[in-house]
Write a protein that holds these residues in place. Structure first.
Motif, PDB file in Angstrom:
ATOM      1  N   LEU A 201     -11.632   1.483   3.062  1.00 30.84           N
ATOM      2  CA  LEU A 201     -12.574   0.539   3.685  1.00 30.84           C
ATOM      3  C   LEU A 201     -12.006  -0.879   3.716  1.00 30.84           C
ATOM      4  CD1 LEU A 201     -15.848   1.902   2.064  1.00 30.84           C
ATOM      5  CD2 LEU A 201     -15.299   1.926   4.517  1.00 30.84           C
ATOM      6  N   ALA A 202     -11.426  -1.304   2.606  1.00 27.65           N
ATOM      7  CA  ALA A 202     -10.857  -2.655   2.553  1.00 27.65           C
ATOM      8  C   ALA A 202      -9.683  -2.787   3.518  1.00 27.65           C
ATOM      9  CB  ALA A 202     -10.411  -2.980   1.126  1.00 27.65           C
ATOM     10  N   HIS A 203      -8.861  -1.760   3.603  1.00 24.07           N
ATOM     11  CA  HIS A 203      -7.704  -1.809   4.497  1.00 24.07           C
ATOM     12  C   HIS A 203      -8.159  -1.888   5.960  1.00 24.07           C
ATOM     13  CE1 HIS A 203      -3.464   0.000   5.457  1.00 24.07           C
ATOM     14  NE2 HIS A 203      -3.658  -1.171   6.034  1.00 24.07           N
ATOM     15  N   LYS A 204      -9.105  -1.041   6.325  1.00 23.27           N
ATOM     16  CA  LYS A 204      -9.562  -0.999   7.717  1.00 23.27           C
ATOM     17  C   LYS A 204     -10.362  -2.242   8.108  1.00 23.27           C
ATOM     18  CE  LYS A 204     -12.043   1.837  11.066  1.00 23.27           C
ATOM     19  NZ  LYS A 204     -11.069   1.928  12.120  1.00 23.27           N
ATOM     20  N   TYR A 205     -11.292  -2.656   7.258  1.00 23.48           N
ATOM     21  CA  TYR A 205     -12.239  -3.690   7.659  1.00 23.48           C
ATOM     22  C   TYR A 205     -11.908  -5.095   7.154  1.00 23.48           C
ATOM     23  CZ  TYR A 205     -14.879   0.229   9.365  1.00 23.48           C
ATOM     24  OH  TYR A 205     -15.250   1.358  10.040  1.00 23.48           O
ATOM     25  N   LEU A 206     -11.139  -5.213   6.099  1.00 22.77           N
ATOM     26  CA  LEU A 206     -10.749  -6.542   5.621  1.00 22.77           C
ATOM     27  C   LEU A 206      -9.307  -6.881   6.011  1.00 22.77           C
ATOM     28  CD1 LEU A 206     -12.383  -6.608   2.073  1.00 22.77           C
ATOM     29  CD2 LEU A 206     -13.175  -7.743   4.148  1.00 22.77           C
TER      30      LEU A 206
ATOM     31  N   GLY B  46     -12.344   0.515 -15.790  1.00 23.97           N
ATOM     32  CA  GLY B  46     -11.127  -0.289 -15.659  1.00 23.97           C
ATOM     33  C   GLY B  46      -9.872   0.559 -15.691  1.00 23.97           C
ATOM     34  N   LEU B  47      -9.871   1.603 -16.530  1.00 23.52           N
ATOM     35  CA  LEU B  47      -8.719   2.512 -16.573  1.00 23.52           C
ATOM     36  C   LEU B  47      -8.568   3.253 -15.247  1.00 23.52           C
ATOM     37  CD1 LEU B  47      -8.948   4.056 -20.162  1.00 23.52           C
ATOM     38  CD2 LEU B  47      -7.143   2.582 -19.257  1.00 23.52           C
ATOM     39  N   GLY B  48      -9.665   3.741 -14.691  1.00 24.95           N
ATOM     40  CA  GLY B  48      -9.604   4.446 -13.409  1.00 24.95           C
ATOM     41  C   GLY B  48      -9.088   3.559 -12.293  1.00 24.95           C
ATOM     42  N   ILE B  49      -9.588   2.328 -12.244  1.00 22.05           N
ATOM     43  CA  ILE B  49      -9.151   1.373 -11.220  1.00 22.05           C
ATOM     44  C   ILE B  49      -7.673   1.037 -11.399  1.00 22.05           C
ATOM     45  CG2 ILE B  49      -9.423  -1.007 -10.392  1.00 22.05           C
ATOM     46  CD1 ILE B  49     -12.449  -0.707 -11.154  1.00 22.05           C
ATOM     47  N   THR B  50      -7.274   0.808 -12.641  1.00 21.59           N
ATOM     48  CA  THR B  50      -5.891   0.439 -12.934  1.00 21.59           C
ATOM     49  C   THR B  50      -4.929   1.601 -12.651  1.00 21.59           C
ATOM     50  OG1 THR B  50      -6.649  -1.150 -14.574  1.00 21.59           O
ATOM     51  CG2 THR B  50      -4.348  -0.455 -14.726  1.00 21.59           C
ATOM     52  N   LEU B  51      -5.316   2.813 -13.009  1.00 20.11           N
ATOM     53  CA  LEU B  51      -4.470   3.977 -12.709  1.00 20.11           C
ATOM     54  C   LEU B  51      -4.300   4.155 -11.205  1.00 20.11           C
ATOM     55  CD1 LEU B  51      -5.738   6.523 -15.387  1.00 20.11           C
ATOM     56  CD2 LEU B  51      -3.473   5.456 -15.272  1.00 20.11           C
ATOM     57  N   TYR B  52      -5.369   3.936 -10.448  1.00 23.17           N
ATOM     58  CA  TYR B  52      -5.254   4.012  -8.985  1.00 23.17           C
ATOM     59  C   TYR B  52      -4.282   2.934  -8.493  1.00 23.17           C
ATOM     60  CZ  TYR B  52      -6.129   4.160  -4.051  1.00 23.17           C
ATOM     61  OH  TYR B  52      -5.939   4.260  -2.693  1.00 23.17           O
TER      62      TYR B  52
ATOM     63  N   VAL C   7     -12.558   2.801  -1.516  1.00 20.16           N
ATOM     64  CA  VAL C   7     -12.549   1.329  -1.487  1.00 20.16           C
ATOM     65  C   VAL C   7     -11.295   0.828  -0.775  1.00 20.16           C
ATOM     66  CG1 VAL C   7     -12.359  -0.748  -2.948  1.00 20.16           C
ATOM     67  CG2 VAL C   7     -13.992   1.061  -3.543  1.00 20.16           C
ATOM     68  N   ALA C   8     -10.151   1.419  -1.080  1.00 20.28           N
ATOM     69  CA  ALA C   8      -8.890   1.004  -0.445  1.00 20.28           C
ATOM     70  C   ALA C   8      -8.936   1.252   1.056  1.00 20.28           C
ATOM     71  CB  ALA C   8      -7.710   1.741  -1.077  1.00 20.28           C
TER      72      ALA C   8
ATOM     73  N   PHE D 100     -11.150   6.441 -10.166  1.00 20.29           N
ATOM     74  CA  PHE D 100      -9.865   6.663  -9.498  1.00 20.29           C
ATOM     75  C   PHE D 100     -10.098   7.160  -8.070  1.00 20.29           C
ATOM     76  CE2 PHE D 100      -6.215   9.106  -8.173  1.00 20.29           C
ATOM     77  CZ  PHE D 100      -5.137   8.348  -8.599  1.00 20.29           C
ATOM     78  N   VAL D 101     -10.905   8.202  -7.923  1.00 17.17           N
ATOM     79  CA  VAL D 101     -11.189   8.765  -6.600  1.00 17.17           C
ATOM     80  C   VAL D 101     -11.937   7.749  -5.740  1.00 17.17           C
ATOM     81  CG1 VAL D 101     -12.505  10.559  -5.388  1.00 17.17           C
ATOM     82  CG2 VAL D 101     -11.125  11.152  -7.387  1.00 17.17           C
ATOM     83  N   GLY D 102     -12.894   7.063  -6.341  1.00 17.41           N
ATOM     84  CA  GLY D 102     -13.651   6.053  -5.607  1.00 17.41           C
ATOM     85  C   GLY D 102     -12.786   4.932  -5.071  1.00 17.41           C
TER      86      GLY D 102
END
Length: 159
Positions: free
Chosen positions: A25-30, A84-90, A22-23, A16-18
């Motif tokens: 970095l992806a937002h800024k660079y992608l 998968g739960l952490g990613i989905t909760l985020y 990721v969001a 979740f924190v990670g």
């Protein structure tokens, strides 16, 4: 058994924190880089309607979470299930904060005066003042620069 529960909770929280990193970095660079063509309509309304090209990012970011959940369930791999739960909760938090609270795509959560939510809303407003892909700021979602928390807290204390 109890150790397994703490390990599983730790994995969920770590992912979740990670995902905030990721969001960001992806937002800024992608999104503000190579994939600006999908993100531009989020900053510059090009068409009327409920959906934007930017909404494709929902599918892009949901894919790793879904893949981890599938591996975890069908191959009985606890680590992947918890990841998968952490990613989905985020993703769910991102949807509630970004689409419902900030952009009001569905008219709910309009009048919150909580300092944390006000700080997030203000930081996102500063992000959207930039209509083009360059010179952006505040690429995170759930954790934004401290100055916005201080501003929100100061406004609350002065009331």
């Amino acid at each position: 058994m109890m150790n397994r529960i703490f390990i599983d909770i730790g994995i969920v929280l770590a992912f979740f924190v990670g995902m905030e990193a990721v969001a960001w970095l992806a937002h800024k660079y992608l999104m503000h880089g190579l994939l600006w063509s999908l993100h531009a309509d989020h900053h510059q309304k090009e068409q009327d309607g409920f959906l934007e090209k930017n909404d494709f990012f929902f599918l892009i970011f949901a894919t790793p979470g879904i893949a981890c959940l599938l591996v975890g369930v069908y191959m009985d791999k606890s680590f992947f299930l918890m990841a998968g739960l952490g990613i989905t909760l985020y993703g769910m938090c991102y949807f509630f904060i970004h689409d419902l609270f900030i952009h009001q795509r569905i008219k709910v959560l309009r009048n919150s005066q909580h300092w944390y939510l006000k700080a997030i809303r203000r930081a996102h407003k500063m992000h959207h003042k930039h209509l083009h892909k360059h010179d952006g700021e505040c690429f995170g979602m759930l954790w934004v620069p401290l100055k916005y928390y201080r501003e929100a807290k100061k406004a609350k204390d002065s009331v």
